[in-house]
Design a protein around this motif. Structure first.
Motif, PDB file in Angstrom:
ATOM      1  N   ALA A 282       0.836  -1.212   0.000  1.00 24.76           N
ATOM      2  CA  ALA A 282       0.000   0.000   0.000  1.00 24.76           C
ATOM      3  C   ALA A 282       0.869   1.260   0.000  1.00 24.76           C
ATOM      4  O   ALA A 282       0.577   2.241  -0.690  1.00 24.76           O
ATOM      5  N   ASN A 283       1.977   1.217   0.761  1.00 23.47           N
ATOM      6  CA  ASN A 283       2.892   2.357   0.779  1.00 23.47           C
ATOM      7  C   ASN A 283       3.550   2.552  -0.582  1.00 23.47           C
ATOM      8  O   ASN A 283       3.707   3.678  -1.062  1.00 23.47           O
ATOM      9  N   VAL A 284       3.942   1.431  -1.185  1.00 23.63           N
ATOM     10  CA  VAL A 284       4.580   1.483  -2.499  1.00 23.63           C
ATOM     11  C   VAL A 284       3.629   2.103  -3.537  1.00 23.63           C
ATOM     12  O   VAL A 284       4.032   2.925  -4.361  1.00 23.63           O
ATOM     13  N   ALA A 285       2.352   1.725  -3.468  1.00 22.66           N
ATOM     14  CA  ALA A 285       1.364   2.292  -4.399  1.00 22.66           C
ATOM     15  C   ALA A 285       1.240   3.803  -4.196  1.00 22.66           C
ATOM     16  O   ALA A 285       1.138   4.570  -5.161  1.00 22.66           O
ATOM     17  N   ALA A 286       1.263   4.234  -2.938  1.00 27.78           N
ATOM     18  CA  ALA A 286       1.173   5.674  -2.648  1.00 27.78           C
ATOM     19  C   ALA A 286       2.365   6.412  -3.249  1.00 27.78           C
ATOM     20  O   ALA A 286       2.227   7.508  -3.810  1.00 27.78           O
TER      21      ALA A 286
ATOM     22  N   ILE B  66      -9.603  -0.038   3.907  1.00 27.01           N
ATOM     23  CA  ILE B  66      -8.962   1.193   3.451  1.00 27.01           C
ATOM     24  C   ILE B  66      -7.463   1.049   3.671  1.00 27.01           C
ATOM     25  O   ILE B  66      -7.009   0.843   4.797  1.00 27.01           O
ATOM     26  N   GLY B  67      -6.723   1.114   2.578  1.00 26.52           N
ATOM     27  CA  GLY B  67      -5.262   1.092   2.676  1.00 26.52           C
ATOM     28  C   GLY B  67      -4.736   2.434   2.226  1.00 26.52           C
ATOM     29  O   GLY B  67      -5.513   3.346   1.942  1.00 26.52           O
ATOM     30  N   GLY B  68      -3.439   2.547   2.154  1.00 18.39           N
ATOM     31  CA  GLY B  68      -2.902   3.801   1.638  1.00 18.39           C
ATOM     32  C   GLY B  68      -1.516   4.069   2.138  1.00 18.39           C
ATOM     33  O   GLY B  68      -0.861   3.192   2.728  1.00 18.39           O
ATOM     34  N   GLY B  69      -1.061   5.271   1.879  1.00 20.30           N
ATOM     35  CA  GLY B  69       0.280   5.635   2.300  1.00 20.30           C
ATOM     36  C   GLY B  69       0.445   7.142   2.293  1.00 20.30           C
ATOM     37  O   GLY B  69      -0.371   7.875   1.742  1.00 20.30           O
ATOM     38  N   ILE B  70       1.514   7.580   2.966  1.00 20.74           N
ATOM     39  CA  ILE B  70       1.778   9.004   3.150  1.00 20.74           C
ATOM     40  C   ILE B  70       3.128   9.340   2.516  1.00 20.74           C
ATOM     41  O   ILE B  70       4.118   8.667   2.805  1.00 20.74           O
ATOM     42  N   VAL B  71       3.151  10.346   1.666  1.00 16.47           N
ATOM     43  CA  VAL B  71       4.405  10.746   1.013  1.00 16.47           C
ATOM     44  C   VAL B  71       4.661  12.228   1.290  1.00 16.47           C
ATOM     45  O   VAL B  71       3.803  13.073   1.000  1.00 16.47           O
ATOM     46  N   PHE B  72       5.812  12.529   1.901  1.00 13.11           N
ATOM     47  CA  PHE B  72       6.216  13.917   2.119  1.00 13.11           C
ATOM     48  C   PHE B  72       7.600  14.145   1.543  1.00 13.11           C
ATOM     49  O   PHE B  72       8.486  13.321   1.725  1.00 13.11           O
ATOM     50  N   ASP B  73       7.781  15.257   0.860  1.00 17.16           N
ATOM     51  CA  ASP B  73       9.059  15.562   0.213  1.00 17.16           C
ATOM     52  C   ASP B  73       9.575  14.375  -0.595  1.00 17.16           C
ATOM     53  O   ASP B  73      10.756  14.064  -0.578  1.00 17.16           O
ATOM     54  N   GLY B  74       8.674  13.703  -1.264  1.00 13.00           N
ATOM     55  CA  GLY B  74       9.059  12.591  -2.130  1.00 13.00           C
ATOM     56  C   GLY B  74       9.426  11.314  -1.397  1.00 13.00           C
ATOM     57  O   GLY B  74       9.866  10.349  -2.013  1.00 13.00           O
ATOM     58  N   LYS B  75       9.268  11.304  -0.061  1.00  9.56           N
ATOM     59  CA  LYS B  75       9.621  10.107   0.719  1.00  9.56           C
ATOM     60  C   LYS B  75       8.398   9.568   1.461  1.00  9.56           C
ATOM     61  O   LYS B  75       7.565  10.337   1.924  1.00  9.56           O
ATOM     62  N   LEU B  76       8.386   8.261   1.604  1.00  6.70           N
ATOM     63  CA  LEU B  76       7.307   7.635   2.372  1.00  6.70           C
ATOM     64  C   LEU B  76       7.462   7.930   3.860  1.00  6.70           C
ATOM     65  O   LEU B  76       8.569   7.894   4.393  1.00  6.70           O
TER      66      LEU B  76
ATOM     67  N   VAL C 156      -5.344  11.730  -2.449  1.00  9.00           N
ATOM     68  CA  VAL C 156      -5.670  10.965  -3.656  1.00  9.00           C
ATOM     69  C   VAL C 156      -6.513   9.768  -3.255  1.00  9.00           C
ATOM     70  O   VAL C 156      -6.159   9.048  -2.317  1.00  9.00           O
ATOM     71  N   LEU C 157      -7.613   9.565  -3.959  1.00  9.26           N
ATOM     72  CA  LEU C 157      -8.434   8.387  -3.685  1.00  9.26           C
ATOM     73  C   LEU C 157      -8.218   7.343  -4.762  1.00  9.26           C
ATOM     74  O   LEU C 157      -8.332   7.644  -5.956  1.00  9.26           O
ATOM     75  N   GLY C 158      -7.897   6.135  -4.338  1.00  9.60           N
ATOM     76  CA  GLY C 158      -7.744   5.028  -5.276  1.00  9.60           C
ATOM     77  C   GLY C 158      -8.851   4.007  -5.077  1.00  9.60           C
ATOM     78  O   GLY C 158      -9.665   4.119  -4.159  1.00  9.60           O
ATOM     79  N   GLY C 159      -8.878   3.009  -5.953  1.00  6.16           N
ATOM     80  CA  GLY C 159      -9.961   2.026  -5.940  1.00  6.16           C
ATOM     81  C   GLY C 159     -11.014   2.428  -6.958  1.00  6.16           C
ATOM     82  O   GLY C 159     -10.945   3.523  -7.545  1.00  6.16           O
ATOM     83  N   GLY C 160     -11.997   1.572  -7.165  1.00  6.08           N
ATOM     84  CA  GLY C 160     -13.023   1.815  -8.188  1.00  6.08           C
ATOM     85  C   GLY C 160     -13.718   3.154  -8.012  1.00  6.08           C
ATOM     86  O   GLY C 160     -14.131   3.804  -8.977  1.00  6.08           O
ATOM     87  N   ILE C 161     -13.796   3.596  -6.765  1.00  5.76           N
ATOM     88  CA  ILE C 161     -14.513   4.826  -6.433  1.00  5.76           C
ATOM     89  C   ILE C 161     -13.894   6.067  -7.090  1.00  5.76           C
ATOM     90  O   ILE C 161     -14.579   7.059  -7.344  1.00  5.76           O
TER      91      ILE C 161
ATOM     92  N   SER D  31       1.530  14.173  -0.323  1.00  8.10           N
ATOM     93  CA  SER D  31       0.202  13.647  -0.633  1.00  8.10           C
ATOM     94  C   SER D  31      -0.082  12.413   0.218  1.00  8.10           C
ATOM     95  O   SER D  31       0.836  11.754   0.715  1.00  8.10           O
ATOM     96  N   ILE D  32      -1.359  12.134   0.379  1.00  9.81           N
ATOM     97  CA  ILE D  32      -1.783  10.910   1.068  1.00  9.81           C
ATOM     98  C   ILE D  32      -2.701  10.154   0.123  1.00  9.81           C
ATOM     99  O   ILE D  32      -3.666  10.723  -0.403  1.00  9.81           O
ATOM    100  N   LEU D  33      -2.367   8.898  -0.128  1.00 11.63           N
ATOM    101  CA  LEU D  33      -3.228   8.039  -0.945  1.00 11.63           C
ATOM    102  C   LEU D  33      -4.116   7.218  -0.024  1.00 11.63           C
ATOM    103  O   LEU D  33      -3.640   6.616   0.950  1.00 11.63           O
ATOM    104  N   LEU D  34      -5.418   7.216  -0.322  1.00  4.79           N
ATOM    105  CA  LEU D  34      -6.352   6.330   0.374  1.00  4.79           C
ATOM    106  C   LEU D  34      -6.935   5.392  -0.663  1.00  4.79           C
ATOM    107  O   LEU D  34      -7.590   5.847  -1.601  1.00  4.79           O
ATOM    108  N   THR D  35      -6.673   4.114  -0.528  1.00  2.00           N
ATOM    109  CA  THR D  35      -7.250   3.147  -1.459  1.00  2.00           C
ATOM    110  C   THR D  35      -8.503   2.565  -0.832  1.00  2.00           C
ATOM    111  O   THR D  35      -8.460   1.927   0.218  1.00  2.00           O
TER     112      THR D  35
END
Ligand code: ZN
Length: 312
Positions: A102-106, A130-140, A253-258, A121-125
């Protein structure tokens, strides 16, 4: 088990990709060696000599410490403290880096997808959970031993009336704002309103309800479906507002079919989030957008962790 793989040039061009079904395997060594074979066959497909491959990155399910490449726990396969990166590196002869899938996808979405122009950015799948990941300054941002960023397991319902989550808590975010939750909420509304257009969209059968049913009926003007979406957007925005209040990324960012529901979802969601965050969007902007890379986010992210490591 299925796996997706991509071969990239160092400047981030996807040269070749493939989806594999890996054979059932006993133990971590067998699984990793079959993954190495897959990587080699992908290079062959792309007409690239495997000796020219510089490094390997992988997104792996479970609790994955990206610092030392050890999968601390993956219950589906019964793995505990599995040295996946070390084994892959031994078997393939390539430096190998892994992180939670999930982090890798973010990271993939942040570097190559919907949020590539933003630093944070924060990705919410939105899927089964609900999975996802947090990226700041290009780093997880992964937390100690990469065990943080479990975004589906904050609570949005307090007390004993909250729905019980697989993690043991009551009222977890993913029990209210996942696709599974939306399907449950849609079915509940249908039982309460036998005249709703939701029934037509589902061909008269409650088992046909999926994550799109309420959106389709809402677009046709059905009031019950609109209420389902309003309630779901409310739940979704509660969690997003928490993440924004703590971390204030530039984009969600929202991921998944939604993510394909467009403004039927995003327009009310932006309003609902803005009403809940402490610092309003007219003071500090916040983008809320759909993911772009779909199921490819993982291979782009896996490429990114490998490239960033060998650059260091
Ligand atoms: Zn939970």
């Amino acid at each position: 088990m299925s796996a997706k793989a991509g071969l990239f040039s160092l400047d981030g061009e996807l040269l070749c990709e493939a989806k594999f079904k890996t054979k059932k395997c006993d133990g971590v060594e067998c699984t990793v060696s079959s993954l190495v074979e897959l990587a080699k066959s992908l290079a062959e497909q792309a007409n690239v000599d495997f000796s020219k491959v510089v490094a390997v990155g992988m997104g792996v399910p479970g609790v994955v410490n990206s610092e030392d490449g050890i999968v601390l726990r993956w219950t589906n396969f019964g793995w505990n403290d599995a040295p996946v990166a070390k084994l892959f590196s031994e078997f393939s002869g390539k430096p190998t880096y892994i992180a939670n899938d999930a982090n890798v996808a973010a990271l993939g979405e942040a570097k190559f997808g919907a949020t590539k122009k933003y630093q944070s950015s924060i990705l919410l799948t939105i899927g089964t959970g609900i999975g996802g990941g947090i990226v700041f300054d290009g780093k997880l941002i992964e937390g100690f031993k990469s065990a943080g960023a479990e975004l589906g397991h904050i609570t949005i319902r307090e007390g004993n009336d909250g729905l019980t989550c697989a993690c043991g808590r009551k009222g977890c975010y993913e029990k209210y704002a996942s696709a599974t939750a939306l399907i449950r909420q849609t079915r509940h509304a249908m039982v309460e309103d036998l005249d709703s257009a939701l029934w037509q969209v589902a061909d008269g059968k409650i088992e046909n309800v999926d994550g799109r049913t309420a959106f389709i009926a809402a677009r046709s003007g059905d009031e019950t479906a609109k209420k389902v979406i309003d309630q779901f957007v409310g739940y979704l925005s509660e969690g997003i507002a928490d993440f924004v209040n703590i971390l204030r990324p530039e984009a969600i960012v929202l991921g998944g079919g939604i993510a394909n529901e467009g403004e039927t979802l995003f327009e009310p969601l932006r309003k609902a989030v803005d009403a809940r965050t402490y610092i309003a969007m007219d003071i500090v902007p916040l983008k809320i957008v759909g993911a772009k890379l779909g199921s490819k986010a993982g291979i782009y992210g896996a490429f990114t962790i490998a490239r960033d490591k060998i650059k260091e």
